[in-house]
Each structure stands twice: as structure tokens, then as C-alpha cells.
Design an enzyme around this catalytic site. Structure first.
Site, short mmCIF file in Angstrom:
data_model
loop_
_atom_site.label_atom_id
_atom_site.label_comp_id
_atom_site.label_asym_id
_atom_site.label_seq_id
_atom_site.Cartn_x
_atom_site.Cartn_y
_atom_site.Cartn_z
N GLU A 1 43.16 -28.58 0.39
CA GLU A 1 43.43 -27.41 -0.46
C GLU A 1 44.45 -27.73 -1.54
O GLU A 1 45.41 -28.49 -1.29
CB GLU A 1 43.98 -26.30 0.45
N TRP B 1 54.55 -26.91 -7.29
CA TRP B 1 54.26 -26.30 -6.01
C TRP B 1 53.04 -26.95 -5.43
O TRP B 1 52.01 -27.03 -6.02
CB TRP B 1 53.97 -24.81 -6.21
N TYR C 1 58.09 -27.26 3.02
CA TYR C 1 57.33 -26.01 3.02
C TYR C 1 56.04 -26.18 3.83
O TYR C 1 55.36 -27.20 3.75
CB TYR C 1 56.98 -25.63 1.58
N ASP D 1 46.75 -28.46 3.35
CA ASP D 1 47.14 -27.84 2.09
C ASP D 1 48.08 -28.77 1.33
O ASP D 1 49.16 -29.12 1.84
CB ASP D 1 47.85 -26.50 2.39
N HIS E 1 49.44 -27.96 -1.60
CA HIS E 1 50.38 -27.12 -2.37
C HIS E 1 50.58 -27.59 -3.81
O HIS E 1 51.69 -27.55 -4.33
CB HIS E 1 51.73 -27.01 -1.65
N ARG F 1 44.79 -25.44 10.36
CA ARG F 1 45.39 -26.16 9.25
C ARG F 1 46.53 -27.01 9.81
O ARG F 1 47.29 -26.55 10.66
CB ARG F 1 45.95 -25.16 8.23
N GLU G 1 44.25 -19.95 -4.63
CA GLU G 1 45.12 -18.87 -4.14
C GLU G 1 46.07 -18.35 -5.22
O GLU G 1 46.58 -17.24 -5.10
CB GLU G 1 45.88 -19.29 -2.88
N GLU H 1 41.46 -17.60 6.25
CA GLU H 1 42.81 -17.93 6.71
C GLU H 1 43.39 -16.72 7.44
O GLU H 1 43.28 -15.58 6.97
CB GLU H 1 43.69 -18.29 5.51
N ARG I 1 39.53 -19.87 -2.88
CA ARG I 1 40.68 -19.54 -2.02
C ARG I 1 41.34 -18.21 -2.37
O ARG I 1 42.37 -17.84 -1.79
CB ARG I 1 41.75 -20.64 -2.18
O1 KDG Z 1 52.98 -16.65 -1.37
C1 KDG Z 1 52.67 -17.99 -1.27
C2 KDG Z 1 52.11 -18.30 0.10
O2 KDG Z 1 51.23 -17.33 0.53
C3 KDG Z 1 51.38 -19.60 0.08
O3 KDG Z 1 52.25 -20.63 -0.25
C4 KDG Z 1 50.73 -19.88 1.39
O4 KDG Z 1 49.76 -21.88 0.51
C5 KDG Z 1 49.69 -20.93 1.28
C6 KDG Z 1 48.52 -20.79 2.13
O5 KDG Z 1 47.61 -21.59 1.97
O6 KDG Z 1 48.50 -19.87 2.92
MG MG Z 2 47.75 -22.68 0.21
#
Ligand code: KDG
Ligand code: MG
Length: 406
Positions: free
Chosen positions: A240, A406, A159, A214, A216, A147, A266, A343, A287
Site C-alpha cells: 500500500e 508520509w 508509525y 503499508d 505510508h 497487515r 487513502e 480494513e 483505498r
Molecule cells: O489518518 C491517517 C491514518 O488513518 C492512516 O495513517 C492509517 O495508513 C493508514 C491505514 O492504512 O490505515
Molecule cells: Mg495506509
């Protein structure tokens, strides 16, 4: 095989973990992960106050019945706290059943469908030289998929990008804080920058290496569609969480505009979160984590539903999924036909001192090992050296101070 004792273990070897321990009348011990990053003690209270009193004396073999009892019987369904608590019970019961059978858990899930589960790691850097170093480090560790997250010119620390001061991970332990850190975000700057990064990575590392990214949940459908298109020349394994997860209809717009594969889920905790996405084939990868989706019993059903629509797994595996949750994912990965990728961020040495694992990572492939059960034991004595400490994920604000997705 009756449950004689149930207790919740909380430990923080590098980061916080919530583990349910079930003991049967004949002394078998099963573990389940109930860790909900930044909201850990809510799951502890849910388990201790509302679930544990129901478990003693139950038949530990009756996994489906216990799942339905905790899900339907409570009246209040779904939500991350409830589903993490149910997952902890479900996985601990699967661990017990497989230990009682004397088999690794994947044998009870249908047996091995592959030699190992392709894993991806998190390469990141504030700039291209740091990113390239991180990719090379991952390739040296044996990863065969990575990633890619980078800093964005004009923004500070963001982040998903390691601090660059020797911290291996973006949020373990560098970004943990008792009061949430705040970061500044600008989606237009991000959208201008990301395609140039993938161009440079493909130029340096060639066309073969599977690359993931990702988002987010930070884009609008139009922005996500534009990014998906801009990334098409770089042949991503997936993009993602491109849009906020509450609105599955947003993915219709993205899907109709780009062939870049999409991965979502996720933050989901139920099959109903996936209903539109799966039946309309709006995504390519599920995910979810076993830990946040009600356990193996529930995630297995989501994956069977997804298989009908050629959608594969890409289970969540950051370091806030404990080694117990990671092992549960690996047993499913090995057994499912519609596995895609796993992952795998790798836990810190302190975490692995408390959680004794038997899974392996060889030539880019993970395998849960052949130990009966999940193959993870908790060293409770070691865990006592790491008491709980409050830790939050950072919060994201736009340049004018507005709180952003996020
Ligand atoms: O708890 C949140 C994290 O696990 C997350 O932000 C991590 O986005 C993430 C990922 O794809 O691992
Ligand atoms: Mg993620």
C-alpha cells in the site's frame, strides 16, 4: 421528506470524531461521518459556516442533486476538507433514505453481493516475537487477513507499530498528542529489513494467510519497485501507498518492475486522483474511505469506473473513520461486485459507547446488519462526556532532521 434541522456533533471518545446529524420534518434522523484526522475542526467550520445554511428545507431524497449542488455549486472543488464535508451530507442523506424505505442501506445500492466482507486487521511489533504475538492475537479474534508493520533496527518508535506497552493501536490512543510527535526514519534501513520480516512470517504462519503491508508514501519509485520485487516470494495481498500520492505517474515505474499488487488512495478525495491509475491499470485496489471521497455517491462511481479495469475495493478503515463512516463502507462492500477487502481496526469501547453499531464481525467477515439505514445511532448524552481534544499525527524526519514524506 424535507430537511428540518442540521447540526454537527463533535466528540472524542478515545479520539476525535465529527458527525453530521440531519433531522427531517417527520422526525427521521440521519448521520454522516466528516472526520478528518488532525484537521477535524476545519470540517466543522466548513459544514457550520458554508453547508448547513443550505440544507434546511431541501428534499432529503434528492441525494444526487444535493451532491452536485455542493460540489459544482461551490466553484471551489475537491480537497480533503470540502470532500469530507460533502461526504458527511451524502452519507446522512443515504441513511435517511434507507430509514424511510425501512431497509438496510445496501438494499438501495443493489442488494447483497456476498455473505460478508473479508476484513484485515493491523498486526505489528517492534521485533519478531512481538509481531508474532500480535498476529496470533488477530487470528484468535477471527481475522483471516493481516497487515504487517514492524520496527526497523536502529530506528526508534515508528508509525504503524503499536507501542508495545499494552497499547492496542499504533495511534489510538498512544500516538495522539496536542503537539505532533516527531519520529526518525531511514528508508534504506527499512528496505533491508522488511523482506526479512515477511520471510519470517511466512515461515511461521505458512503460505495461506493473506498478508498486507503499508509503505505510508515513503519510497521513491525505484525504491518501491525494489521492495515490490523483494516481496514477490511472500505473495502479498498488497503493498500500500509505496510512493507519495500526488504523483500518479510514479506508479508506472513501480508497476513495470513488480507483480506485487498495489493499493493506493487513502489520501485521495476525488475520481480525478484515480484517473491515470485506473485507466492505465497501475493499481489493483482503491483505498479511499467513503468519508474522505465525497461519500457513497462519489465512491460508488469511482468503483464502477475501476470495475471496467478489473480494479477492486480495499476501503480505508482505521479508527479515525468513525463507526458511521465504517458502516457506510460496509454497505458499499456488501453491494459492490468488485469488492476486494475491507480494513477493520476495531474501535475502542469508549467509541462504541457513543456510536451504537449493528455491524458484525464473524469468521473474518464483516456485515453491516439488517437495521434500516446505516445501522449506527449516536448516543448524544454519552458523547458529552468526551469533549474535543487537539490531536495530531506524528511527523516523520530523516536521520539528519529533514522532514520526510508520509
Ligand atoms: O489518518 C491517517 C491514518 O488513518 C492512516 O495513517 C492509517 O495508513 C493508514 C491505514 O492504512 O490505515
Ligand atoms: Mg495506509
Amino acid at each position: 421528506m424535507k430537511i428540518a434541522h442540521a447540526e454537527v456533533l463533535v466528540t472524542s471518545p478515545g479520539r476525535n470524531f465529527v458527525t453530521l446529524k440531519l433531522v427531517t420534518e417527520d422526525g427521521l434522523v440521519g448521520y454522516g461521518d466528516g472526520t478528518l484526522n488532525g484537521r477535524e475542526l476545519a470540517v466543522v467550520a466548513y459544514l457550520e459556516e458554508h453547508v448547513l445554511p443550505l440544507l434546511t428545507g431541501r428534499n432529503a431524497h434528492a441525494i444526487e442533486d444535493t451532491w452536485q449542488y455542493l460540489y459544482r455549486g461551490a466553484y471551489w472543488r475537491r480537497g480533503p476538507v470540502t470532500m469530507a464535508a460533502i461526504a458527511a451530507v451524502d452519507v446522512a442523506l443515504w441513511d435517511l433514505k434507507a430509514k424511510a424505505a425501512g431497509m438496510p442501506l445496501y438494499e438501495l445500492l443493489g442488494g447483497e453481493s456476498r455473505r460478508g466482507a473479508l476484513a484485515y486487521g493491523h498486526a505489528s511489533g517492534n521485533d519478531l516475537p512481538q509481531l508474532f504475538d500480535s498476529i496470533r492475537e488477530h487470528l484468535d479474534l477471527g481475522y483471516r487477513a493481516v497487515r504487517i508493520q514492524t520496527g526497523v533496527p536502529g530506528l526508534g518508535q515508528i508509525y504503524g507499530v503499536a507501542g508495545g506497552d499494552g497499547d492496542r493501536y499504533d495511534y489510538e490512543p498512544a500516538r495522539r498528542s496536542a503537539v505532533a510527535l516527531e519520529e526518525v526514519w531511514d528508508t534504506r534501513a527499512y528496505l533491508r529489513h522488511v523482506p526479512t520480516v515477511f520471510e519470517a512470517v511466512r515461515h511461521e504462519f505458512g503460505p495461506e494467510l493473506p498478508l498486507l503491508h503499508d509503505g505510508h508514501h515513503r519510497m521513491t519509485p525505484n525504491q518501491a519497485a525494489a521492495l515490490g520485487r523483494a516481496l514477490e516470494p511472500y505473495d502479498l495481498f498488497w503493498l500500500e501507498d509505496c510512493t507519495p500520492a500526488e504523483n500518479p505517474e510514479a506508479l508506472r515505474r513501480v508497476r513495470s518492475q513488480t507483480t506485487t499488487p498495489l493499493a493506493v488512495g487513502e489520501v485521495f478525495n476525488s475520481v480525478f486522483d484515480y484517473q491515470t491509475l485506473i485507466t492505465e491499470q497501475l493499481i489493483d485496489y482503491v483505498r479511499s474511505a467513503v468519508t474522505h471521497t465525497g461519500g457513497i455517491t462519489a465512491l460508488r462511481k469511482i468503483m464502477d469506473f475501476a470495475a471496467v479495469y478489473q480494479i477492486r475495493s480495499g476501503f480505508h478503515g482505521p479508527t479515525d473513520i468513525s463507526p458511521v463512516g465504517m458502516a457506510a463502507a460496509l454497505h458499499l462492500d456488501i453491494a459492490l461486485h468488485n469488492f476486494g477487502i475491507q480494513e477493520y481496526m476495531r474501535h475502542s469501547p469508549a467509541t462504541l459507547e457513543v456510536f451504537r453499531t449493528s455491524y458484525t464481525f464473524v469468521d473474518g467477515l464483516l456485515h453491516p446488519g439488517s437495521t434500516p439505514g446505516l445501522g449506527v445511532e449516536v448516543d448524544e448524552q454519552a458523547s458529552r462526556a468526551f469533549p474535543y481534544s487537539p490531536a495530531y499525527l506524528p511527523v516523520n524526519r530523516l536521520t539528519d532532521g529533514t522532514v520526510h514524506d508520509w
